[in-house]
Design a protein around this motif. Structure first.
Motif, PDB file in Angstrom:
ATOM      1  N   ILE A 146     -17.980   1.270  -6.917  1.00 32.63           N
ATOM      2  CA  ILE A 146     -17.685   2.145  -5.978  1.00 32.63           C
ATOM      3  C   ILE A 146     -17.522   1.276  -4.727  1.00 32.63           C
ATOM      4  O   ILE A 146     -18.467   0.489  -4.387  1.00 32.63           O
ATOM      5  N   GLY A 147     -16.318   1.061  -4.219  1.00 37.65           N
ATOM      6  CA  GLY A 147     -16.336   0.385  -2.845  1.00 37.65           C
ATOM      7  C   GLY A 147     -16.618   1.003  -1.580  1.00 37.65           C
ATOM      8  O   GLY A 147     -16.373   2.065  -1.514  1.00 37.65           O
ATOM      9  N   THR A 148     -17.156   0.236  -0.620  1.00 41.35           N
ATOM     10  CA  THR A 148     -17.816   0.678   0.460  1.00 41.35           C
ATOM     11  C   THR A 148     -17.271  -0.577   1.498  1.00 41.35           C
ATOM     12  O   THR A 148     -16.953  -1.627   1.217  1.00 41.35           O
ATOM     13  N   GLY A 152     -18.517  -4.322  -1.773  1.00 39.97           N
ATOM     14  CA  GLY A 152     -18.312  -4.384  -0.288  1.00 39.97           C
ATOM     15  C   GLY A 152     -17.004  -4.918   0.118  1.00 39.97           C
ATOM     16  O   GLY A 152     -16.532  -6.057  -0.582  1.00 39.97           O
ATOM     17  N   SER A 153     -16.083  -4.296   1.081  1.00 39.82           N
ATOM     18  CA  SER A 153     -14.971  -4.948   1.769  1.00 39.82           C
ATOM     19  C   SER A 153     -14.944  -5.083   3.079  1.00 39.82           C
ATOM     20  O   SER A 153     -15.891  -4.155   3.732  1.00 39.82           O
ATOM     21  N   ASP A 201     -10.888  -0.258  11.379  1.00 42.07           N
ATOM     22  CA  ASP A 201     -10.936  -1.082  10.117  1.00 42.07           C
ATOM     23  C   ASP A 201      -9.773  -1.010   9.203  1.00 42.07           C
ATOM     24  O   ASP A 201      -9.860  -1.164   7.985  1.00 42.07           O
ATOM     25  N   SER A 202      -8.718  -0.720   9.819  1.00 39.37           N
ATOM     26  CA  SER A 202      -7.607  -0.785   9.413  1.00 39.37           C
ATOM     27  C   SER A 202      -6.485  -1.906  10.162  1.00 39.37           C
ATOM     28  O   SER A 202      -6.653  -2.190  11.062  1.00 39.37           O
ATOM     29  N   GLY A 203      -5.649  -2.748   9.299  1.00 43.01           N
ATOM     30  CA  GLY A 203      -4.379  -3.632   9.522  1.00 43.01           C
ATOM     31  C   GLY A 203      -3.567  -2.743  10.381  1.00 43.01           C
ATOM     32  O   GLY A 203      -2.737  -3.568  11.005  1.00 43.01           O
ATOM     33  N   GLU A 204      -3.682  -1.540  10.422  1.00 44.82           N
ATOM     34  CA  GLU A 204      -2.328  -0.854  10.752  1.00 44.82           C
ATOM     35  C   GLU A 204      -2.702  -0.891  12.566  1.00 44.82           C
ATOM     36  O   GLU A 204      -3.694  -0.980  12.964  1.00 44.82           O
ATOM     37  N   GLU A 248      -8.636  -3.812   2.515  1.00 43.47           N
ATOM     38  CA  GLU A 248      -8.945  -4.749   1.419  1.00 43.47           C
ATOM     39  C   GLU A 248      -9.635  -3.705   0.354  1.00 43.47           C
ATOM     40  O   GLU A 248      -9.204  -3.850  -0.905  1.00 43.47           O
ATOM     41  N   MET A 249     -10.329  -2.765   0.730  1.00 47.53           N
ATOM     42  CA  MET A 249     -11.029  -1.681  -0.073  1.00 47.53           C
ATOM     43  C   MET A 249      -9.933  -0.969  -0.749  1.00 47.53           C
ATOM     44  O   MET A 249     -10.182  -0.720  -2.090  1.00 47.53           O
ATOM     45  N   LEU A 250      -9.095  -0.500  -0.534  1.00 48.45           N
ATOM     46  CA  LEU A 250      -7.836   0.191  -1.033  1.00 48.45           C
ATOM     47  C   LEU A 250      -7.043  -0.567  -1.933  1.00 48.45           C
ATOM     48  O   LEU A 250      -6.532   0.049  -2.845  1.00 48.45           O
ATOM     49  N   ASP A 251      -6.738  -1.641  -1.517  1.00 47.72           N
ATOM     50  CA  ASP A 251      -6.177  -2.662  -2.622  1.00 47.72           C
ATOM     51  C   ASP A 251      -6.886  -3.043  -3.786  1.00 47.72           C
ATOM     52  O   ASP A 251      -6.425  -2.900  -4.834  1.00 47.72           O
ATOM     53  N   LYS A 252      -8.191  -2.903  -3.675  1.00 48.94           N
ATOM     54  CA  LYS A 252      -8.987  -3.003  -4.982  1.00 48.94           C
ATOM     55  C   LYS A 252      -9.031  -1.654  -5.722  1.00 48.94           C
ATOM     56  O   LYS A 252      -8.988  -1.798  -7.198  1.00 48.94           O
ATOM     57  N   LEU A 253      -8.928  -0.661  -5.089  1.00 48.18           N
ATOM     58  CA  LEU A 253      -8.752   0.655  -5.757  1.00 48.18           C
ATOM     59  C   LEU A 253      -7.419   0.748  -6.550  1.00 48.18           C
ATOM     60  O   LEU A 253      -7.260   1.020  -7.684  1.00 48.18           O
TER      61      LEU A 253
END
Length: 240
Positions: free
Chosen positions: A132-134, A156-157, A29-32, A162-167
């Motif tokens: 809270i992002g999940t 939700g992401s 679930d990472s773009g890396e 995406e989730m860490l960008d929102k953070l």
């Protein structure tokens, strides 16, 4: 006699020879790159666990990596035979229920907060009323009642980036990540992308088997049980 002996041996070997190779999927679930994500040790632990299960059960796996949502889509249309490292509650609404093996590990999840070296990690109680992002589809028993009562809001992401960008942007006050994924992101870039905080507890994760292969479930369960009794699976997922 020789022909009879070889005939008997061939009959005994037929079930093993006919054993299919299952298409197995593990979440990325990472773009890396997969190489970078392997640094957290989690992907490697799942891969090693699957190799042990294959040797113990005789069931062969071809492992590929996909985003979680893509894994679910492929499973639904029958292009994926096994999901690796899934909690049954995450697929409760799936039109294809699947069959779950015995747990292969307990995945621990933690709150991950915006990086701030001058502050101690906040607790869940201090985030009352926050968002809270999940990852989409994931459920956590320690949070569900708070989400239901609106004491906490859920966002939700589709993936971790995406989730860490929102953070980073302040759109969520914290995110939920598997412990080793949180530690991995805490070391990424200057200052890290998040600060691991309070543990939210652990969830059992298993192999999710497509219904057309349900007859393989007893053998897989037996293999997993034997590996657990031998103490060979737990060390793969131990703290590092």
């Amino acid at each position: 006699m020789n022909r009879l002996w070889w005939g008997l041996m061939l009959l005994l070997c037929l079930p093993a020879l006919a054993q299919p190779t299952l298409r197995a999927g593990l979440a990325n679930d990472s773009g890396e790159s997969l190489r970078a994500n392997a640094d957290d040790g989690l992907s490697l632990a799942y891969r090693d666990a699957l190799a042990l299960i294959a040797r113990q059960s005789g069931v062969h796996f071809q492992l590929d990596y996909y985003p979680s949502q893509r894994l679910e889509q492929l499973f639904q249309v029958g292009k994926l035979d096994v999901e690796v490292g899934v909690n049954a509650s995450w697929r409760a609404l799936s039109p294809v229920a699947g069959f779950y093996t015995q747990p292969i590990a307990d995945a621990e999840f933690v709150l991950c907060l915006p990086p701030d070296k001058g502050k101690r990690p906040a607790t869940l109680a201090s985030l009352k009323g926050g968002t809270i992002g999940t990852l989409l589809g994931q459920r956590f028993p320690s949070l569900e009642s708070a989400f239901a009562s609106r004491k906490l809001l859920r966002d939700g992401s589709a993936n971790e980036d995406e989730m860490l960008d929102k953070l980073r942007q302040g759109r969520v006050q914290a995110v939920v990540l598997e412990r080793r994924r949180a530690q991995y992101w805490s070391r990424r870039d200057e200052g890290g992308r998040c600060l691991p905080g309070e543990s939210l507890g652990s969830l059992p994760v298993a192999l999710r088997l497509h219904p057309r292969y349900r007859d393989l479930l007893p053998g897989l369960n037996q293999a997993i049980q034997q590996l657990q009794e031998q103490g060979r699976l737990r060390p793969l997922f131990a703290r590092r």
